[in-house]
Design a protein around this motif. Structure first.
Motif, PDB file in Angstrom:
ATOM      1  N   ALA A 104     -29.851  12.587  -0.742  1.00 58.16           N
ATOM      2  CA  ALA A 104     -29.121  11.661  -1.617  1.00 58.16           C
ATOM      3  C   ALA A 104     -29.930  11.208  -2.835  1.00 58.16           C
ATOM      4  CB  ALA A 104     -28.625  10.465  -0.817  1.00 58.16           C
ATOM      5  N   PRO A 105     -31.220  10.867  -2.701  1.00 59.51           N
ATOM      6  CA  PRO A 105     -31.953  10.435  -3.900  1.00 59.51           C
ATOM      7  C   PRO A 105     -32.099  11.522  -4.962  1.00 59.51           C
ATOM      8  CG  PRO A 105     -33.147   9.828  -1.918  1.00 59.51           C
ATOM      9  CD  PRO A 105     -32.029  10.717  -1.494  1.00 59.51           C
ATOM     10  N   LYS A 106     -32.021  12.779  -4.554  1.00 59.63           N
ATOM     11  CA  LYS A 106     -32.120  13.861  -5.537  1.00 59.63           C
ATOM     12  C   LYS A 106     -30.801  14.046  -6.288  1.00 59.63           C
ATOM     13  CE  LYS A 106     -35.685  16.474  -3.175  1.00 59.63           C
ATOM     14  NZ  LYS A 106     -36.070  15.775  -2.019  1.00 59.63           N
ATOM     15  N   ALA A 107     -29.697  13.669  -5.649  1.00 59.16           N
ATOM     16  CA  ALA A 107     -28.388  13.851  -6.257  1.00 59.16           C
ATOM     17  C   ALA A 107     -27.900  12.604  -6.982  1.00 59.16           C
ATOM     18  CB  ALA A 107     -27.371  14.247  -5.186  1.00 59.16           C
ATOM     19  N   THR A 108     -28.445  11.449  -6.620  1.00 61.94           N
ATOM     20  CA  THR A 108     -27.972  10.190  -7.179  1.00 61.94           C
ATOM     21  C   THR A 108     -29.150   9.415  -7.761  1.00 61.94           C
ATOM     22  OG1 THR A 108     -26.297  10.105  -5.443  1.00 61.94           O
ATOM     23  CG2 THR A 108     -26.720   8.077  -6.651  1.00 61.94           C
ATOM     24  N   VAL A 109     -29.041   9.052  -9.006  1.00 64.32           N
ATOM     25  CA  VAL A 109     -30.046   8.207  -9.634  1.00 64.32           C
ATOM     26  C   VAL A 109     -29.440   6.816  -9.762  1.00 64.32           C
ATOM     27  CG1 VAL A 109     -31.420   7.793 -11.701  1.00 64.32           C
ATOM     28  CG2 VAL A 109     -31.073  10.131 -10.876  1.00 64.32           C
ATOM     29  N   VAL A 110     -30.076   5.854  -9.116  1.00 66.09           N
ATOM     30  CA  VAL A 110     -29.591   4.475  -9.153  1.00 66.09           C
ATOM     31  C   VAL A 110     -30.532   3.670 -10.028  1.00 66.09           C
ATOM     32  CG1 VAL A 110     -29.038   2.443  -7.779  1.00 66.09           C
ATOM     33  CG2 VAL A 110     -28.625   4.717  -6.839  1.00 66.09           C
ATOM     34  N   ARG A 111     -29.969   2.980 -11.025  1.00 66.81           N
ATOM     35  CA  ARG A 111     -30.769   2.150 -11.925  1.00 66.81           C
ATOM     36  C   ARG A 111     -30.265   0.719 -11.873  1.00 66.81           C
ATOM     37  NH1 ARG A 111     -34.163   5.115 -14.917  1.00 66.81           N
ATOM     38  NH2 ARG A 111     -33.642   7.275 -15.332  1.00 66.81           N
ATOM     39  N   LEU A 112     -31.197  -0.202 -11.798  1.00 66.36           N
ATOM     40  CA  LEU A 112     -30.897  -1.633 -11.846  1.00 66.36           C
ATOM     41  C   LEU A 112     -31.680  -2.230 -13.006  1.00 66.36           C
ATOM     42  CD1 LEU A 112     -31.182  -2.472  -8.040  1.00 66.36           C
ATOM     43  CD2 LEU A 112     -29.095  -2.175  -9.364  1.00 66.36           C
ATOM     44  N   ASP A 113     -30.966  -2.648 -14.034  1.00 64.08           N
ATOM     45  CA  ASP A 113     -31.582  -3.198 -15.245  1.00 64.08           C
ATOM     46  C   ASP A 113     -32.657  -2.273 -15.816  1.00 64.08           C
ATOM     47  OD1 ASP A 113     -30.022  -5.482 -15.261  1.00 64.08           O
ATOM     48  OD2 ASP A 113     -31.416  -6.606 -13.997  1.00 64.08           O
TER      49      ASP A 113
ATOM     50  N   HIS B 248     -27.657  17.822  10.460  1.00 70.54           N
ATOM     51  CA  HIS B 248     -26.896  17.898   9.212  1.00 70.54           C
ATOM     52  C   HIS B 248     -26.884  16.540   8.503  1.00 70.54           C
ATOM     53  CE1 HIS B 248     -23.749  19.736   6.656  1.00 70.54           C
ATOM     54  NE2 HIS B 248     -23.301  18.493   6.567  1.00 70.54           N
ATOM     55  N   THR B 249     -26.651  15.487   9.265  1.00 73.31           N
ATOM     56  CA  THR B 249     -26.575  14.152   8.681  1.00 73.31           C
ATOM     57  C   THR B 249     -27.914  13.716   8.107  1.00 73.31           C
ATOM     58  OG1 THR B 249     -24.845  13.581  10.261  1.00 73.31           O
ATOM     59  CG2 THR B 249     -25.959  11.760   9.165  1.00 73.31           C
ATOM     60  N   VAL B 250     -28.982  13.898   8.873  1.00 74.16           N
ATOM     61  CA  VAL B 250     -30.306  13.472   8.403  1.00 74.16           C
ATOM     62  C   VAL B 250     -30.702  14.223   7.142  1.00 74.16           C
ATOM     63  CG1 VAL B 250     -32.769  13.489   8.981  1.00 74.16           C
ATOM     64  CG2 VAL B 250     -31.107  12.669  10.648  1.00 74.16           C
ATOM     65  N   THR B 251     -30.525  15.539   7.125  1.00 81.16           N
ATOM     66  CA  THR B 251     -30.913  16.298   5.934  1.00 81.16           C
ATOM     67  C   THR B 251     -30.018  15.960   4.742  1.00 81.16           C
ATOM     68  OG1 THR B 251     -29.592  18.187   6.690  1.00 81.16           O
ATOM     69  CG2 THR B 251     -31.942  18.199   7.230  1.00 81.16           C
TER      70      THR B 251
END
Length: 127
Positions: free
Chosen positions: A86-95, A78-81
């Motif tokens: 996470a990258p599909k649900a969260t878009v992280v942008r730096l500059d 459960h934890t690994v999946t």
């Protein structure tokens, strides 16, 4: 009198695609995650209530060990999946630059490993 046509339901619809199968398995492992929480709460209650010998006797039963081994495997799955999604649900942008999925996954898994090692250190150290 006519009756409307009803198509038969495919009870194994999720088995036709790997993504659906993993999704359904991850959702089913939530039951074992819940069991792990209940078991932990039982342990805390035994420690605070003075019933630790009875709890230890229950936890040492072969069927209880089997359930907890299965729960551990299901919780890890459960934890690994979950962390891999996470990258599909969260878009992280730096500059304006989007952080790649492998960096988010790597950070999640590294944090999980570090926190697990820290907890293991405190739990397993000798007095």
């Amino acid at each position: 009198m006519t009756t409307a046509y009803r198509a038969g339901r495919d009870r194994l619809w999720f088995a036709r695609s790997r993504n659906y199968t993993v999704f359904v398995l991850r959702e089913l492992t939530s039951v074992f995650v819940a069991w792990s929480i209940v078991f932990l709460l039982m342990f805390v209650d035994a420690v605070l209530g003075g019933g630790l010998p009875e709890f230890a006797a229950l936890a040492a039963q072969p069927w209880m060990i089997a359930i907890n081994v299965i729960a551990l495997a299901a919780t890890v799955f459960h934890t690994v999946t979950f962390l891999n999604l996470a990258p599909k649900a969260t878009v992280v942008r730096l500059d304006g630059w989007r952080v790649p999925a492998w960096m988010i996954q790597g950070g999640n898994h590294s944090a999980w490993a570090l926190i697990s090692a820290l907890i293991a250190y405190f739990v397993l150290r000798s007095p």
